[in-house]
Design a protein around this motif. Structure first.
Motif, PDB file in Angstrom:
ATOM      1  N   ASP A   1     -14.499  -6.502  14.796  1.00 60.70           N
ATOM      2  CA  ASP A   1     -13.351  -6.313  13.913  1.00 60.70           C
ATOM      3  C   ASP A   1     -13.239  -4.818  13.622  1.00 60.70           C
ATOM      4  O   ASP A   1     -14.124  -4.243  13.000  1.00 60.70           O
TER       5      ASP A   1
ATOM      6  N   HIS B   1     -11.438  -7.773   0.430  1.00 59.65           N
ATOM      7  CA  HIS B   1     -11.416  -8.031   1.881  1.00 59.65           C
ATOM      8  C   HIS B   1     -12.495  -7.220   2.598  1.00 59.65           C
ATOM      9  O   HIS B   1     -12.727  -7.395   3.787  1.00 59.65           O
ATOM     10  N   ILE B   2     -13.155  -6.334   1.864  1.00 61.81           N
ATOM     11  CA  ILE B   2     -14.305  -5.617   2.436  1.00 61.81           C
ATOM     12  C   ILE B   2     -15.551  -6.410   2.068  1.00 61.81           C
ATOM     13  O   ILE B   2     -15.744  -6.752   0.898  1.00 61.81           O
ATOM     14  N   VAL B   3     -16.362  -6.712   3.061  1.00 60.00           N
ATOM     15  CA  VAL B   3     -17.556  -7.505   2.773  1.00 60.00           C
ATOM     16  C   VAL B   3     -18.813  -6.667   2.960  1.00 60.00           C
ATOM     17  O   VAL B   3     -18.818  -5.695   3.709  1.00 60.00           O
TER      18      VAL B   3
ATOM     19  N   GLY C   1     -10.869  -3.366  11.887  1.00 58.44           N
ATOM     20  CA  GLY C   1      -9.943  -3.171  10.761  1.00 58.44           C
ATOM     21  C   GLY C   1     -10.271  -1.993   9.868  1.00 58.44           C
ATOM     22  O   GLY C   1      -9.390  -1.461   9.196  1.00 58.44           O
ATOM     23  N   ALA C   2     -11.516  -1.564   9.860  1.00 57.71           N
ATOM     24  CA  ALA C   2     -11.905  -0.495   8.949  1.00 57.71           C
ATOM     25  C   ALA C   2     -11.852   0.880   9.594  1.00 57.71           C
ATOM     26  O   ALA C   2     -12.169   1.886   8.947  1.00 57.71           O
TER      27      ALA C   2
ATOM     28  N   PRO D   1     -21.920  -6.554   4.815  1.00 61.88           N
ATOM     29  CA  PRO D   1     -22.391  -7.288   5.998  1.00 61.88           C
ATOM     30  C   PRO D   1     -23.784  -7.869   5.789  1.00 61.88           C
ATOM     31  O   PRO D   1     -24.162  -8.820   6.469  1.00 61.88           O
TER      32      PRO D   1
ATOM     33  N   LYS E   1      -7.080   1.991  12.451  1.00 56.50           N
ATOM     34  CA  LYS E   1      -5.796   2.596  12.048  1.00 56.50           C
ATOM     35  C   LYS E   1      -5.961   4.105  11.851  1.00 56.50           C
ATOM     36  O   LYS E   1      -5.021   4.867  12.073  1.00 56.50           O
TER      37      LYS E   1
ATOM     38  N   ALA F   1     -24.164  -0.900   6.455  1.00 58.84           N
ATOM     39  CA  ALA F   1     -23.153  -1.183   5.417  1.00 58.84           C
ATOM     40  C   ALA F   1     -21.768  -1.169   6.054  1.00 58.84           C
ATOM     41  O   ALA F   1     -20.886  -1.950   5.706  1.00 58.84           O
ATOM     42  N   PHE F   2     -21.585  -0.274   7.009  1.00 53.13           N
ATOM     43  CA  PHE F   2     -20.380  -0.273   7.838  1.00 53.13           C
ATOM     44  C   PHE F   2     -20.772  -1.002   9.118  1.00 53.13           C
ATOM     45  O   PHE F   2     -21.736  -0.623   9.783  1.00 53.13           O
ATOM     46  N   ASP F   3     -20.071  -2.043   9.465  1.00 51.23           N
ATOM     47  CA  ASP F   3     -20.506  -2.851  10.605  1.00 51.23           C
ATOM     48  C   ASP F   3     -19.307  -3.581  11.221  1.00 51.23           C
ATOM     49  O   ASP F   3     -18.757  -4.499  10.615  1.00 51.23           O
TER      50      ASP F   3
ATOM     51  N   SER G   1      -9.790   3.088   0.467  1.00 51.41           N
ATOM     52  CA  SER G   1     -10.281   1.707   0.577  1.00 51.41           C
ATOM     53  C   SER G   1     -10.458   1.157  -0.819  1.00 51.41           C
ATOM     54  O   SER G   1     -10.753   1.893  -1.753  1.00 51.41           O
TER      55      SER G   1
ATOM     56  N   ARG H   1       0.819  -1.190   0.000  1.00 52.78           N
ATOM     57  CA  ARG H   1       0.000   0.000   0.000  1.00 52.78           C
ATOM     58  C   ARG H   1       0.861   1.252   0.000  1.00 52.78           C
ATOM     59  O   ARG H   1       0.553   2.249  -0.628  1.00 52.78           O
TER      60      ARG H   1
ATOM     61  N   ASP I   1     -11.175   7.055   7.638  1.00 58.19           N
ATOM     62  CA  ASP I   1     -11.049   5.598   7.551  1.00 58.19           C
ATOM     63  C   ASP I   1     -12.433   4.933   7.506  1.00 58.19           C
ATOM     64  O   ASP I   1     -12.732   4.131   6.597  1.00 58.19           O
TER      65      ASP I   1
ATOM     66  N   THR J   1     -14.402   2.968   3.952  1.00 57.04           N
ATOM     67  CA  THR J   1     -14.927   1.596   3.896  1.00 57.04           C
ATOM     68  C   THR J   1     -16.430   1.623   3.604  1.00 57.04           C
ATOM     69  O   THR J   1     -16.936   0.833   2.795  1.00 57.04           O
TER      70      THR J   1
HETATM   71  P1  ADP Z   1      -7.690  -1.329   4.451  1.00 56.51           P
HETATM   72  O1  ADP Z   1      -7.506  -2.189   5.653  1.00 56.51           O
HETATM   73  O2  ADP Z   1      -7.271  -1.988   3.195  1.00 56.51           O
HETATM   74  O3  ADP Z   1      -7.154   0.049   4.596  1.00 56.51           O
HETATM   75  P2  ADP Z   1     -10.451  -0.656   5.106  1.00 56.51           P
HETATM   76  O4  ADP Z   1     -10.162   0.507   5.962  1.00 56.51           O
HETATM   77  O5  ADP Z   1     -11.568  -0.489   4.148  1.00 56.51           O
HETATM   78  O6  ADP Z   1      -9.236  -1.146   4.229  1.00 56.51           O
HETATM   79  O7  ADP Z   1     -10.767  -1.871   6.096  1.00 56.51           O
HETATM   80  C1  ADP Z   1     -11.021  -3.159   5.647  1.00 56.51           C
HETATM   81  C2  ADP Z   1     -11.118  -4.088   6.837  1.00 56.51           C
HETATM   82  O8  ADP Z   1     -12.287  -3.775   7.611  1.00 56.51           O
HETATM   83  C3  ADP Z   1     -11.279  -5.541   6.458  1.00 56.51           C
HETATM   84  O9  ADP Z   1     -10.037  -6.178   6.346  1.00 56.51           O
HETATM   85  C4  ADP Z   1     -12.102  -6.097   7.617  1.00 56.51           C
HETATM   86  O10 ADP Z   1     -11.260  -6.373   8.718  1.00 56.51           O
HETATM   87  C5  ADP Z   1     -13.001  -4.944   7.997  1.00 56.51           C
HETATM   88  N1  ADP Z   1     -14.276  -4.904   7.242  1.00 56.51           N
HETATM   89  C6  ADP Z   1     -14.608  -5.561   6.099  1.00 56.51           C
HETATM   90  N2  ADP Z   1     -15.834  -5.232   5.675  1.00 56.51           N
HETATM   91  C7  ADP Z   1     -16.318  -4.337   6.589  1.00 56.51           C
HETATM   92  C8  ADP Z   1     -17.558  -3.620   6.704  1.00 56.51           C
HETATM   93  N3  ADP Z   1     -18.529  -3.735   5.807  1.00 56.51           N
HETATM   94  N4  ADP Z   1     -17.701  -2.776   7.769  1.00 56.51           N
HETATM   95  C9  ADP Z   1     -16.725  -2.639   8.694  1.00 56.51           C
HETATM   96  N5  ADP Z   1     -15.550  -3.290   8.632  1.00 56.51           N
HETATM   97  C10 ADP Z   1     -15.336  -4.118   7.594  1.00 56.51           C
END
Ligand code: ADP
Ligand code: MG
Length: 346
Positions: free
Chosen positions: A180, A269-271, A182-183, A273, A186, A122-124, A253, A7, A296, A300
């Motif tokens: 999780d 890797h984004i799903v 992850g979105a 939900p 950071k 959608a964000f979850d 993203s 990245r 951030d 997502t």
């Molecule tokens: P990156 O990590 O590539 O910067 P994002 O900030 O979009 O990208 O975060 C993606 C991460 O968020 C995924 O790896 C997963 O852990 C989590 N995630 C996936 N789909 C969703 C969603 N719909 N809502 C919230 N978190 C999500």
């Protein structure tokens, strides 16, 4: 929380400002500032700090404290670490326990739930069980098993994460739920690292974590930090762009680097939900917001719902966004009205 080494390459940062972007004569003190750069892996990501300080000692101290803060946040919010506060909270799912959470975790959970409501799920951040199946799918190059996916989906739903605004407790109402961050985490970590730098008197700095960033005051004599945004990897996508930011957050993203390709379909890797399926349309989102956590989370969100549906949410956060999406071999570009003001000539 996991992302990719590549990245950094994709979102290269250039400190050299083009002619004409000098806004004012440098302040007296600016002349004494030197540029320092630091890099350290944290949260499974390369974090990078660029800062201006009067001397090496000050620079080192500020950067070390900022990295330490990021490490501390990782200890709280990692979903890989079995002992993190987040993991321990997830382990109470379905036990009828409301757990008091730390101030850091509270801020992120509260913001995440706000965004979940605004985006209608959608964000979850309760998407953990499904994300885990897709991580396995990436490793094994095999789609998640239908039955397992159905079980995982039953444990997803932001309404089953209950926050108590007074007591700062969180309760996961359904067993097997897994959070999780992850979105969003950071972005928060970048913001917090920036705060630490400021507390050390360093205001001209940029903190980057896996491509997302928090920008402080601009480099001496410049209007902002010049950021290069690479194009979406499809034919006819708009070329590389540069944006200029200061005292803001920026996030990207997309499915460019983290995805799995199975039977000719590329799953991000984004799903979504609501379906439990990794996004399959190639897209690239950039959000510029007042801070890193906002950027951030929004980036997502837009990946899932698209620019048009996300416009009101983005505007509600006084943010600007651009989304390039490949829809049936056609490139669609969405941009909020104010995004252009950040664009720079090459
Ligand atoms: P990156 O990590 O590539 O910067 P994002 O900030 O979009 O990208 O975060 C993606 C991460 O968020 C995924 O790896 C997963 O852990 C989590 N995630 C996936 N789909 C969703 C969603 N719909 N809502 C919230 N978190 C999500
Ligand atoms: Mg994000």
């Amino acid at each position: 929380m996991r992302a990719l080494m590549n990245r950094i390459l994709w979102l290269a940062i250039s400190w050299i400002c083009v002619a004409g972007c000098v806004s004012h004569a440098p302040k007296q003190t600016d002349a004494q500032l030197q540029r320092f750069e630091f890099q350290k892996p944290e949260m499974g990501l390369p974090f990078r700090i660029v800062l201006y300080a009067p001397d090496e000692k000050k620079a080192n101290e500020a950067a070390a404290a900022a990295f330490q803060r990021i490490g501390q946040l990782n200890d709280i919010m990692s979903d890989y670490d079995e002992e993190s506060e987040l993991t321990l909270l997830s382990k109470t799912a379905g036990q009828g326990k409301a757990v008091k959470v730390s101030d850091d975790l509270w801020r992120v959970l509260d913001r995440a739930q706000q965004l979940a409501k605004e985006s209608d799920g959608a964000f979850d951040i309760t998407v953990g069980p499904v994300v885990q199946l897709w991580r396995k799918a990436r490793r094994e190059q095999k789609l998640p098993d239908r039955e397992n996916l159905a079980i995982a989906r039953a444990a997803v739903g932001f309404k089953n994460l209950q926050l108590d605004q007074k007591l700062h407790t969180a309760e996961l109402l359904v067993s097997r739920m897994k959070l999780d961050l992850g979105a969003i985490a950071k972005g928060y970590a970048n913001d917090e690292a920036m705060k630490v730098l400021r507390s050390h008197g360093v205001t001209r700095a940029l903190v980057t974590g896996g491509g997302d960033m928090a920008a402080g005051d601009p480099p001496p004599g410049k209007k902002g930090w010049r950021i290069e945004l690479a194009p979406l990897d499809v034919p006819n996508a708009p070329p590389t762009n540069f944006v200029m930011i200061a005292n803001q957050g920026l996030a990207t993203s997309g499915d460019l680097f983290q995805h799995v390709e199975i039977d000719g379909t590329r799953y991000s890797h984004i799903v979504d939900p609501r379906t439990g399926i990794g996004l399959t349309d190639h897209s690239l989102v950039v959000v510029i917001a007042r801070d890193g956590m906002t950027a951030d989370g929004l980036s997502t969100t837009l990946s899932v719902i698209g620019g048009e549906k996300g416009r009101r949410i983005v505007e509600g956060h006084h943010a600007e966004a651009r989304m390039v999406r490949n829809v049936s071999d056609r490139v669609e570009i969405f941009e909020t009205v104010g995004f252009k003001k950040y664009l720079q000539d090459k």
